[in-house]
Design a protein around this motif. Structure first.
Motif, short mmCIF file in Angstrom:
data_model
loop_
_atom_site.label_atom_id
_atom_site.label_comp_id
_atom_site.label_asym_id
_atom_site.label_seq_id
_atom_site.Cartn_x
_atom_site.Cartn_y
_atom_site.Cartn_z
N GLU A 51 0.83 -1.21 0.00
CA GLU A 51 0.00 0.00 0.00
C GLU A 51 0.86 1.24 0.00
OE1 GLU A 51 -3.98 0.05 2.22
OE2 GLU A 51 -2.43 -0.62 3.61
N LYS A 61 -1.20 10.42 5.91
CA LYS A 61 -1.91 9.26 5.33
C LYS A 61 -1.03 8.02 5.47
CE LYS A 61 -5.60 11.14 3.88
NZ LYS A 61 -5.62 12.26 2.93
N LEU A 63 1.27 7.42 7.64
CA LEU A 63 1.33 6.98 9.04
C LEU A 63 0.10 6.16 9.39
CD1 LEU A 63 2.74 9.72 11.40
CD2 LEU A 63 3.84 7.74 10.36
N THR A 64 -1.06 6.62 8.90
CA THR A 64 -2.29 5.89 9.18
C THR A 64 -2.23 4.50 8.55
OG1 THR A 64 -3.43 7.98 9.18
CG2 THR A 64 -4.79 6.03 9.07
N MET A 65 -1.66 4.43 7.35
CA MET A 65 -1.50 3.13 6.71
C MET A 65 -0.57 2.24 7.53
SD MET A 65 -1.14 4.09 2.73
CE MET A 65 -2.59 4.49 1.74
N GLN A 67 0.00 2.43 10.68
CA GLN A 67 -0.73 2.05 11.89
C GLN A 67 -1.63 0.84 11.62
OE1 GLN A 67 -1.01 3.86 15.15
NE2 GLN A 67 -1.76 1.78 15.49
N THR A 68 -2.39 0.94 10.52
CA THR A 68 -3.30 -0.16 10.18
C THR A 68 -2.51 -1.43 9.89
OG1 THR A 68 -4.63 1.54 9.14
CG2 THR A 68 -5.32 -0.72 8.80
N ASP A 71 -1.59 -2.98 13.01
CA ASP A 71 -2.75 -3.58 13.66
C ASP A 71 -3.06 -4.96 13.12
OD1 ASP A 71 -3.07 -1.46 15.31
OD2 ASP A 71 -4.61 -0.47 14.12
N LYS A 72 -2.58 -5.23 11.92
CA LYS A 72 -2.86 -6.53 11.33
C LYS A 72 -1.85 -7.57 11.80
CE LYS A 72 -3.53 -4.92 6.98
NZ LYS A 72 -3.84 -5.01 5.54
N TYR D 43 -9.19 -8.49 13.22
CA TYR D 43 -8.33 -7.44 13.74
C TYR D 43 -9.07 -6.13 13.95
CZ TYR D 43 -4.89 -10.69 11.93
OH TYR D 43 -4.17 -11.80 11.67
N ASN D 49 -6.90 -0.94 17.17
CA ASN D 49 -7.37 -0.51 15.85
C ASN D 49 -8.41 0.60 15.97
OD1 ASN D 49 -7.35 -0.74 12.99
ND2 ASN D 49 -9.41 -1.60 13.17
N ARG D 244 1.24 15.34 16.00
CA ARG D 244 1.17 13.93 15.67
C ARG D 244 2.37 13.49 14.84
NH1 ARG D 244 -2.93 10.46 12.21
NH2 ARG D 244 -1.89 8.52 12.73
N TYR D 256 -7.25 17.43 1.83
CA TYR D 256 -7.93 17.32 3.12
C TYR D 256 -9.23 18.11 3.11
CZ TYR D 256 -4.07 14.98 5.42
OH TYR D 256 -3.13 14.06 5.79
N ASN D 293 -10.22 2.45 7.07
CA ASN D 293 -9.51 1.51 7.93
C ASN D 293 -9.99 0.08 7.72
OD1 ASN D 293 -9.75 -0.12 10.60
ND2 ASN D 293 -7.94 1.17 10.85
N ARG D 296 -8.81 -1.53 4.60
CA ARG D 296 -7.37 -1.84 4.69
C ARG D 296 -7.14 -3.06 5.53
NH1 ARG D 296 -5.44 4.10 5.60
NH2 ARG D 296 -5.27 4.72 3.42
N ILE D 297 -7.85 -3.10 6.65
CA ILE D 297 -7.71 -4.25 7.54
C ILE D 297 -8.09 -5.53 6.82
CG2 ILE D 297 -8.87 -5.35 9.49
CD1 ILE D 297 -7.11 -3.63 10.79
N GLN D 302 -5.77 -1.86 -2.92
CA GLN D 302 -5.96 -0.42 -2.80
C GLN D 302 -6.89 0.15 -3.88
OE1 GLN D 302 -2.35 1.48 -1.96
NE2 GLN D 302 -3.16 3.55 -2.11
#
Ligand SMILES: Nc1ncnc2c1ncn2[C@@H]1O[C@H](COP(=O)(O)OP(=O)(O)OP(=O)(O)O)[C@@H](O)[C@H]1O
Ligand SMILES: Nc1ncnc2c1ncn2[C@@H]1O[C@H](COP(=O)(O)OP(=O)(O)OP(=O)(O)O)[C@@H](O)[C@H]1O
Ligand SMILES: [Mg+2]
Ligand SMILES: [Mg+2]
Lengths: 302, 328, 520, 328
Positions: A51, A61, A63-65, A67-68, A71-72, D43, D49, D244, D256, D293, D296-297, D302
Motif C-alpha cells: 500500500e 496518510k 502513518l495511518t496506513m 498504523q493499520t 494492527d494486522k 483485527y 485498531n 502527531r 484534506y 480503515n 485496509r484491515i 488499494q
C-alpha cells in the motif's frame, strides 16, 4: 492484484505475512516495486500486501496506513518512509512487538530497521548530471522536478544541481520548476521554460511523469533533436522516446529488485537470520545504445 | 414608471447590448493579465507560447464546459477529473487492447463519459443524493476503476495509427486539433446552454427548482439529461487527454475537478445555480492557464507561483464583481 | 393638514431604479391614532414608499419626519429602534429556523453568552397568546403555509415596541377569519401615540379598517381622502385616473353561450374527475367532477385542504385516489405528467412555486411552454419575446422591459407574470390557487374577464380563493371544504356567504396554521 | 384561528424529540459499517485498531468541525487543508525556530488559523467574493506560504520538549490526547453552533441571508466572525497534525479540504446552508475513517478500496435520506 489471495485474511492461512507500506502506489515505479515484492512472495511462499499514499507529500496518510498495517500483526514490515522522524513512535512500537522492520527506497533514521534496501538518489541524479554535461557541454539547462517537498524529489534535484555546480562550470541551470509528476502539467511547465529560454540546451525530468512531460513539450514545440532530454525511471513512453531519439537517456533504478530484496530480507528476518545493514538496489544509466542489453532490459519496466 | 411608454415597444436590443458589453468586458481581466505578462517577459507574447497556453487550457477547459451545465442547476460535479481518466483508460481498452476502429474507440470513450453522467444524474435525481456526495462517490469509483481496468499501468496508443493526431494534428495549420476541439466544444456548449431546452431547464432548475417543477418541467428527467451532457464533455476531455499523451494514464485526474470548477466560477457562473455563461467559462479557463504559464515564463519559484495565482484570482474576480455591480 | 406634527410625514419623496421612476414627489402623513390606508394600482409605488420608511431603500429626494423631527433610517434595525415596524409584502423569513427563532432573530435572550431557547419560546408563546395566533413557536417556518408565514411576520412586527405599524398587503394570503383576527390586533394596537399604515387591494377591508386613504398613481401622489366620506368608486377612480366601468362587486356571470344551459354545467362532458383522493396528512376521500367550460370554485378556511387537493391532483404531493381526464384515468406522478395531460396549476406561493426570480419576464412566461416553442431543437427566442410582449400588454404588466428580472417587479406584477405563464401554456384544465393575490382592483376585473372567457372557450377552471366574493363572482359551482373533506357543493345561484361559511366550519374548530407539507 | 387552544401549552417535546431521534439514528450507518467490519476481520474490533480509527479521524474531524460553520452559512471552505498546513508550519516556526514557550507556540498556531479565517471572512463579506473563490485563493496562498516559510523542508519538533505529547500523550490512559482534543473541540463546536449567536446567525444566514440582514443582524460582521471560528479549528487541526507528526510537513494538506467537506455533508449538513449539526459532522468523519480503515484491515487491494468507499458513501447517505424522508 495484491500479493496472493485477494481480500482473504492475511496470515490466516499460516503463511508468514509481510506488510509493505510504500511511498506511492499508482506510479509505475511503485508498481514495479510491488511486482518485485509479489515475485518474491510467490517464490518464498509468503503473504504480501502493498500500500502507499497517492502522492509523496501525504505523510499523515502514510502513518495511518502504517498504523493499520501494524494492527494486522504482520510477521514483518517493509516501510519506505516519507518522513522518517514522524514514524519513530511506530517504529518503536513495532520493535517492542517483535516485528522486524525492513526499510526500503530510503532509510529511516532509527535503529529499528534491520536492513535498508535503497537506491542512492543523490548519486543517481549526479549520474544523470554527468551525462547531461557530457552531452551538452556548455550552455543553459533546466530541470522539471516532480515533487518539491519529498525527500526523493528533493534529492533528485539536489544531486543533479550539485554535480553541475562542482563539475560542469560551463553549464548553467536557468530554471527549476515542479509539476507534481503530472504528465500534462510537466509538459506545460517545460514549454514555459523553453519559451523563456529559447537558447536552452537540455532539460532533465526527475521522474517518469516529468520526463515524459518534457518529451511531450519538446515534441509539441517542434524542437525534437535540438534539446537534450534526460529522464529518470522507465516505462514504455520513456523507452520509446529513447529509441526514437527524443530522449538522450535516463537513469533507472531497479525497482523490481528493490521489492524483491525487501521481501527476501523480511523473510530472512522472520527466520532470524543476520542481515547486511544496507542492500543497494542500484541504479543504471541507459540510452539508445544499451537499452537492449540484457542487464538493462531486465531492470526496465513497461 | 411615470413617464415611460408601455414597456413592450422598447427596443429589444437595450438589454441585449448590456449583456454583450458585459461579456466583452469579462475579457478585461484576461487582457490585463496578458498585457502584464507581455511587458514582464519578452517571450510571453509569441505564437508558440500562446499556442502552449491554449493547449494547456484545452483539457481542463473541456471539462469545465461540462461542469458549467451541472453548476447551472445549482449542483457540482467532482467526478470530472477522475471520470476523464476513466474515459481515457476505456478509450485505451477499446483502441489499444481490443483494437476497435478509431471512430468506435473515440465514441466509446464519449459513451463512458455519458454513462458516468447518467449514474451521477440518476443518483442526484432519483436517489435525491446531494450532488456533492453523488459525484464525490463517482470520483472515487472512477479513480478505482481506472486503476483496476488498466491494471495500474498506462495503456499506450503507439500502435493505434492516427490516434495522437486527434490532439496533435493541425487541421488548421498552426493550431493543434486539441485547441480546435476545445473551441468547437465551447461553441456547441454555448448553443446548448442558451438555445436548447437542456440549457434553459438547467438554468431554470438552478434558479428555482420547485417552481420549475410546478411549471410542468420534468425536473428529475432533465437533471439526468444535464448530467449526461456534462458526462459527454468529460468523455471528450478523456479522449483528448489520451491523444495528447498518446497513452491513458490511470493515476492522473485527481485535482482536475477543482481546476475545472474554479474556471467556471472565475467565469462568473454562480455556484448557487441559475446563472451561467459558456464564454465566461472559457475565459475562466484561459485565465487559469495564462497565469500559470506567465508565472513559469517569468521563472517565479513554484512556491511563490501559488501565492501569486491565489492573489490574482481574488483580484480578477473582485474586479469582475465591481464591474457588474456598476452595471446592475 | 392638522396643526400638531404628524406622527410620520414624508414630503417630496423621489426614488428611481434603472429604467423606472418608482416614486416622484410623493407626500404622505400619518396622524396620531389613525389607520391610514395606502392604495394604488400594481406598481404604483406603495411598497417602494414603505421600504423607504423601513430603511431598506434610501430616498433619492425628499424628507421624512417622525413626530416632527427628521428621520433617515439607515436600515431596518434603525427603523425598529425609531419605533417603526414594517410587515413587508415579501416575507423575510428564515425557513430552517423555528418560528420563535425567526421572531426574535437579532434579539436573542442570553445567559453567559448562551442563547436561552426556552425563554425564546416562552416569549413567542406569550406573544401568540396575546394576539390569538394558534402557532407552535417551536416548529420550523418551512413547515408553514403562506398564511402561517404571514402570521409569523405579523407577530414579528408586533413584537417590537412600535409606534408606527406598517403593513403591506398583510391579508393577501388570509381568509376572512384570520383577517378578522388581524383587524382586532390592529384595533388593539392603535392608541393616541401610535398609528398604522395599511396597504391593501381589498377595498372592503380598506373601508372597514382605515380612517383616511392616501392614493398613489404611477409613482405620484394623487390625494388623501377621509374614508367615511368617500365612496369606494371614488377611491378606485383616483387610483386608475378614470372611472372604472365595473364596480367592486360586479354582477354575476351571464349564463353561457353554447346553449347547453344550466349554470352548474352539469349537463356537459366531464373534463376532470377526481375520485377518493386522500393524503396521509389531511385529505379524506375527496371526490368531485369538473365539467368542460365550467369554473368550479373551492372555498374553505385556511388549512381546509384546498391547496392540498390541487397539489395532489398535479402529483406534487403523494396521494391515493383516481384522477380522470376526459373520462380516462391518468397516472400523474409529478406536475410534468399533469401538464402533459392538460392540467396546469398556478400556486398560491408565487415566490416559492411560481417565479424564477433572477430570470427575466420572457423566461418566466415561457417556462411552461418551451417544448412547443422550439424549431429543430432550438428555442425560438424571438417568438417567445413576441408572445410575452402580447401578454405584458394584455395583462398590463408594468415592467420597463420584458427583459427585466422578475425580482424587480412589484408584487402584483409578479403575480401577473405567473398568470401569464399559464395563459400561454393554454391547458385544458387550469387550477388557479389565489389567482389574484396582490392584484389591484382594476386588474382583478381584467383577470376575472379572462378566466370567464377561457371557460367560455371550453377550458375548465378550478378557482381556489380565500376571498368569498371572488369565488361567488367567478364560479358556476362552489365546493366547500373543511378539515380535508368536502362538506358540500353549491351552485352559484343557491350559494350565499352564509351557507359557505357554515359548510366551511362543519367540523367546528379551525385547523391550526401548521402545515407539514415542506416539499423536501 | 378561532377556537383552538393556545399553542403555548403544546408539549415542548414534539419537535425536540424528533430531532434527537434523528441524531441517534444517524449512528445507524456508522454502527452498520462497524458491525460489518467486525465480522469481516478479527483485527478490526481491537482497541488498538479502534484507537487508530479515532486517531485518523482526529485531524480531518477537527477541520470538518470548522467547515461545518462555514457550510451552515451556505458557504464553503476550501482552505482548511493547506491552511492547516500553514498553521503547522507557523507553529514550527514559533516553537522550533524561535524557541518560544510551548503555550505561546500553540496559541500562535491557533492565531494563524484565525488570521486565515479573518482574511477569508473579509474577502467573502466585504469584497463579496463567492466563498468558493475566496477560499480557493486562500488555499493556494497558504500552500505557497507554507513552502516559502519552511524553505520547502519539514520543520522538526524533536527539540521541543513535550510537543509530541500534545497528540500522543494520554491524559486518559489508553486514549491519545489527539482524540481527546477532537472530542473536546466537537463539544465546544456543538455548543457554539446550537447555543450561541455565532451558530444561530450562521444557520440564519444560510437559511436566508437577505432576511437575516433585514432582521437587523449585521450579516457581514457575523460572517467574518464565523470564518474566524472556522479558522480557529483549522489552526487547532494544524497544531494537532504537527504534534502527531512531530514535524510540520509543508507539502501536506491538499485534498484534506474535500475530506473535511465530505464528512460534513455525509453528516447530513446541507451545502445550501441553514441546516447543520456537529454530531452529524463527527459521525460523518468517523464513517470516512472507519471505511478506509476497515477496507485496509481486510486487505482489499488499494484500487478496489476507492470503489468500495465510493459505493458505501452513496449507500450510507441514501439510507440517511430515506430515514429522514420517513420521519418528515
Ligand atoms: N428593486 C427594484 N428594481 C427595479 N425596479 C423596481 C424595484 N423595486 C420596485 N421596482 C419598480 O418600481 C415600481 C413600483 O413598485 P412597487 O413594488 O412599489 O409597487 P406597488 O405599488 O407595491 O405594487 P403592488 O401593488 O403590485 O405591490 C414598479 O414598477 C417596480 O417594477
Ligand atoms: N406550500 C405548500 N407546500 C406543501 N404543502 C402545502 C403547502 N401549502 C399547503 N400545503 C398543504 O396543505 C395542507 C392544508 O393547507 P392548504 O394550504 O391545503 O389549505 P387551504 O385550504 O389551501 O388553505 P390556505 O392555503 O389558505 O392555507 C397543509 O397541511 C399542507 O400539507
Ligand atoms: Mg407592493
Ligand atoms: Mg391554499
Amino acid at each position: 492484484a495484491c500479493g496472493s489471495g485477494d481480500g482473504t485474511e492475511p496470515g490466516a492461512g499460516g503463511k508468514p505475512y509481510v506488510a509493505l507500506v510504500s511511498k506511492g502506489f499508482q506510479h509505475q515505479f511503485w508498481q514495479a516495486v510491488k511486482q518485485g515484492a509479489d515475485d518474491a512472495a510467490a517464490e518464498l511462499d509468503v503473504e504480501v500486501t502493498f500500500e502507499g499514499p497517492e502522492t509523496e507529500t501525504e505523510v499523515e496518510k502514510q502513518l495511518t496506513m502504517l498504523q493499520t498495517a501494524l494492527d494486522k500483526n504482520p510477521d514483518a514490515l517493509g516501510y519506505a518512509a516519507l518522513d522518517s522522524e514522524a514514524s519513530i513512535p511506530m517504529m518503536t512500537d513495532a520493535e517492542s512487538r517483535g516485528i522486524p522492520v525492513i526499510a526500503f527506497d530510503s532509510g529511516v533514521e532509527s535503529d529499528v530497521p534491520v536492513t535498508t534496501v535503497s537506491t542512492d538518489n543523490l548519486a543517481a541524479s549526479a549520474e544523470a548530471a554527468k551525462h547531461m554535461a557530457d552531452l551538452v557541454g556548455s550552455g543553459k539547462i533546466a530541470i522539471v522536478g516532480h515533487d518539491q517537498t519529498s525527500q526523493t524529489g528533493q534529492q533528485r534535484v539536489e544531486g543533479f544541481t550539485q554535480y553541475i555546480e562542482e563539475n560542469a562550470p560551463d553549464l548553467e541551470i536557468v530554471d527549476t520548476q515542479f509539476a507534481g509528476g503530472d504528465h500534462l502539467k510537466s509538459a506545460d511547465a517545460a514549454k514555459a521554460i523553453m519559451q523563456a529560454h529559447p537558447d536552452l540546451k537540455g532539460i532533465y525530468g526527475t521522474n517518469e511523469g516529468s520526463a515524459i512531460g518534457v518529451v511531450k513539450a519538446v515534441q509539441e514545440s517542434g524542437m525534437a533533436g535540438e534539446l537534450t532530454v534526460i529522464g529518470f525511471d522507465s516505462g514504455k513512453a520513456q523507452t520509446d522516446a529513447i529509441r526514437d531519439g527524443l530522449m538522450a537517456g535516463a537513469i533507472t533504478q531497479d525497482p523490481i529488485k528493490m521489492g524483491y530484496e525487501t521481501v527476501k530480507a523480511a523473510v530472512a528476518a522472520i527466520e532470524g537470520e543476520e542481515l547486511e545493514p544496507v542492500v543497494d538496489s542500484g541504479f543504471y544509466w541507459y540510452d539508445k545504445d544499451n537499452i537492449d542489453d540484457e542487464e538493462i532490459a531486465a531492470v526496465l519496466y513497461e | 414608471m411615470t413617464t415611460t411608454s408601455t414597456p413592450s415597444d422598447r427596443p429589444a436590443t437595450r438589454f441585449g447590448n448590456r449583456q454583450q458589453l458585459q461579456q466583452i468586458l469579462a475579457f478585461a481581466g484576461l487582457v490585463a493579465i496578458f498585457a502584464f505578462f507581455s511587458i514582464a517577459s519578452p517571450y510571453f507574447l509569441d505564437w508558440g507560447n500562446v499556442k502552449g497556453i491554449l493547449l494547456a487550457t484545452a483539457v481542463t477547459g473541456i471539462m469545465a464546459l461540462g461542469a458549467t451545465f451541472v453548476i447551472a442547476t445549482g449542483g457540482i460535479d467532482l467526478s470530472v477529473g477522475t471520470g476523464m481518466t476513466l474515459c481515457s483508460v476505456m478509450t485505451g481498452v477499446f483502441l489499444a487492447n481490443l483494437g476497435l476502429p478509431l471512430v468506435v474507440g473515440v465514441l466509446g470513450g464519449l459513451a463512458i463519459g455519458a454513462l458516468i453522467g447518467l449514474l451521477n444524474g440518476l443518483n442526484v435525481s432519483y436517489l435525491r443524493l446531494p450532488p456533492f456526495i453523488a459525484t464525490l462517490a463517482m470520483m472515487m469509483v472512477a479513480q478505482g476503476l481506472s486503476l483496476v481496468i488498466s491494471g495500474t499501468k498506462p495503456i499506450y496508443f503507439s500502435d493505434v495509427a492516427g490516434f495522437d493526431q486527434l490532439a496533435a494534428g493541425e487541421l488548421i495549420p498552426g493550431l493543434p486539433n486539441a485547441v480546435l476541439i476545445f473551441f468547437a466544444a465551447a461553441a456547441i456548449a454555448g448553443v446548448t446552454l442558451s438555445k436548447t431546452l437542456i440549457g434553459r431547464y438547467a438554468l431554470s432548475i438552478g434558479s428555482n427548482e420547485e417552481a420549475t417543477g410546478i411549471s410542468g418541467v420534468d425536473v428529475r428527467r432533465w437533471k439526468v439529461v444535464i448530467y449526461v451532457v456534462a458526462g459527454l464533455f468529460t468523455g471528450l476531455a478523456g479522449v483528448v487527454m489520451a491523444s495528447r499523451l498518446n497513452s491513458a494514464q490511470p493515476g492522473l485526474g485527481l485535482g482536475y475537478e477543482l481546476e475545472a470548477i474554479a474556471a467556471v466560477v472565475i467565469g462568473g457562473t454562480s455556484l448557487r445555480g441559475g446563472k451561467a455563461t459558456i464564454l465566461g467559462t472559457v475565459i475562466g479557463a484561459l485565465i487559469m492557464a495564462t497565469l500559470t504559464n506567465g508565472l513559469r515564463i517569468m521563472s517565479i519559484p513554484q512556491e511563490w507561483q501559488k501565492v501569486a495565482v491565489g492573489i490574482v484570482i481574488v483580484l480578477a474576480v473582485y474586479a469582475d464583481i465591481l464591474r457588474r455591480g456598476k452595471e446592475a | 393638514m392638522s396643526d400638531s406634527p404628524a406622527l410620520l410625514r414624508a414630503t417630496g419623496i423621489g426614488k428611481s431604479f434603472p429604467g423606472v421612476r418608482a416614486l416622484d414627489d410623493v407626500h404622505l402623513d400619518l396622524r396620531h391614532g389613525e389607520v391610514l390606508a395606502l392604495v394604488g394600482e400594481n406598481g404604483a409605488g406603495k411598497s417602494t414608499l414603505l421600504k423607504l420608511f423601513s430603511g431598506l431603500y434610501r430616498p433619492d429626494a425628499g424628507t421624512m419626519e417622525l413626530d416632527g423631527s427628521p428621520m433617515r433610517p439607515g436600515g431596518p434595525r434603525q427603523a425598529n429602534e425609531l419605533g417603526i415596524s414594517v410587515i413587508h409584502q415579501e416575507f423575510h423569513l428564515m425557513p430552517d429556523l423555528t418560528v420563535a427563532q425567526n421572531i426574535f432573530i437579532g434579539r436573542e435572550p442570553r445567559r453567559a453568552g448562551l442563547i436561552r431557547d426556552d425563554e425564546l419560546v416562552r416569549r413567542a408563546s406569550a406573544l401568540f397568546d396575546r394576539l390569538g395566533i394558534p402557532l407552535d413557536p417551536r416548529q420550523p417556518v418551512s413547515h408553514l403555509s403562506v398564511a402561517g408565514q404571514q402570521m409569523v411576520e405579523i407577530a414579528k412586527a408586533l413584537s417590537f415596541d412600535a409606534r408606527v405599524l406598517i403593513m403591506d398587503e398583510p391579508t393577501a394570503a388570509l381568509t376572512e377569519t384570520e383577517v378578522a383576527t388581524l383587524f382586532r390586533i390592529v384595533r388593539d394596537f392603535v392608541s393616541p401615540r401610535t398609528g398604522v399604515i395599511y396597504v391593501s387591494h381589498r377595498m372592503d377591508e380598506v373601508k372597514e379598517i382605515s380612517d383616511r386613504i392616501t392614493v398613489l398613481r404611477d409613482g405620484r401622489y394623487v390625494d388623501t381622502l377621509p374614508t367615511d366620506r368617500t365612496a369606494t368608486r371614488e377611491v378606485i377612480a383616483a387610483m386608475v385616473g378614470r372611472q372604472l366601468a365595473a364596480g367592486v362587486r360586479p354582477e354575476p356571470v351571464p349564463a353561457d353561450d353554447d346553449g347547453s344551459g344550466g349554470s352548474g354545467g352539469s349537463g356537459r362532458d366531464v373534463a376532470l374527475a377526481v375520485r377518493g383522493l386522500s393524503t396521509r396528512k389531511l385529505l379524506r376521500d375527496v371526490s368531485f367532477e369538473l365539467h368542460r367550460g365550467e369554473i368550479l370554485g373551492f372555498a374553505g378556511l385556511m388549512g381546509a385542504g384546498r391547496t392540498e387537493v390541487a397539489r395532489a391532483i398535479i402529483g406534487a404531493d403523494r396521494s391515493t385516489g383516481v384522477v380522470e381526464v376526459n373520462g380516462r384515468p391518468v397516472t400523474v406522478r409529478n406536475p410534468a405528467d399533469a401538464v402533459r395531460n392538460g392540467i396546469g396549476y398556478l400556486s398560491e406561493d408565487r415566490k416559492r412555486y411560481g417565479l424564477l426570480l433572477d430570470q427575466d419576464v420572457v423566461r418566466n412566461v415561457m417556462l411552461s411552454s418551451l417544448p412547443g416553442m422550439t424549431r429543430a431543437g432550438f428555442v425560438r427566442d424571438a417568438a417567445g419575446r413576441k408572445v410575452t410582449t402580447e401578454m405584458v400588454d394584455r395583462l398590463a404588466i408594468r415592467t420597463p422591459s420584458v427583459n427585466q428580472r422578475t425580482k424587480n417587479l412589484s408584487g402584483g406584477n409578479q403575480q401577473k407574470v405567473v398568470l401569464a405563464k399559464w395563459l400561454v401554456r393554454d391547458c385544458d384544465v387550469l387550477i388557479v390557487d389565489e389567482p389574484t393575490r396582490g392584484i389591484d382592483v382594476g386588474a382583478k376585473d381584467e383577470i376575472y374577464g379572462l378566466l370567464t372567457s377561457l371557460a367560455a372557450q371550453g377550458k375548465s377552471i378550478i378557482v381556489i380563493s380565500s376571498e368569498l366574493p371572488e369565488v361567488l363572482r367567478l364560479a358556476d359551482r362552489i365546493v366547500v371544504m373543511c378539515e380535508g373533506r368536502i362538506t358540500g357543493t353549491l351552485t352559484n345561484a343557491e350559494a350565499s356567504q352564509h351557507d359557505i361559511m357554515e359548510l366551511a366550519t362543519r367540523f367546528g374548530a379551525d385547523r391550526s396554521l401548521v402545515t407539514t407539507g415542506d416539499a423536501e
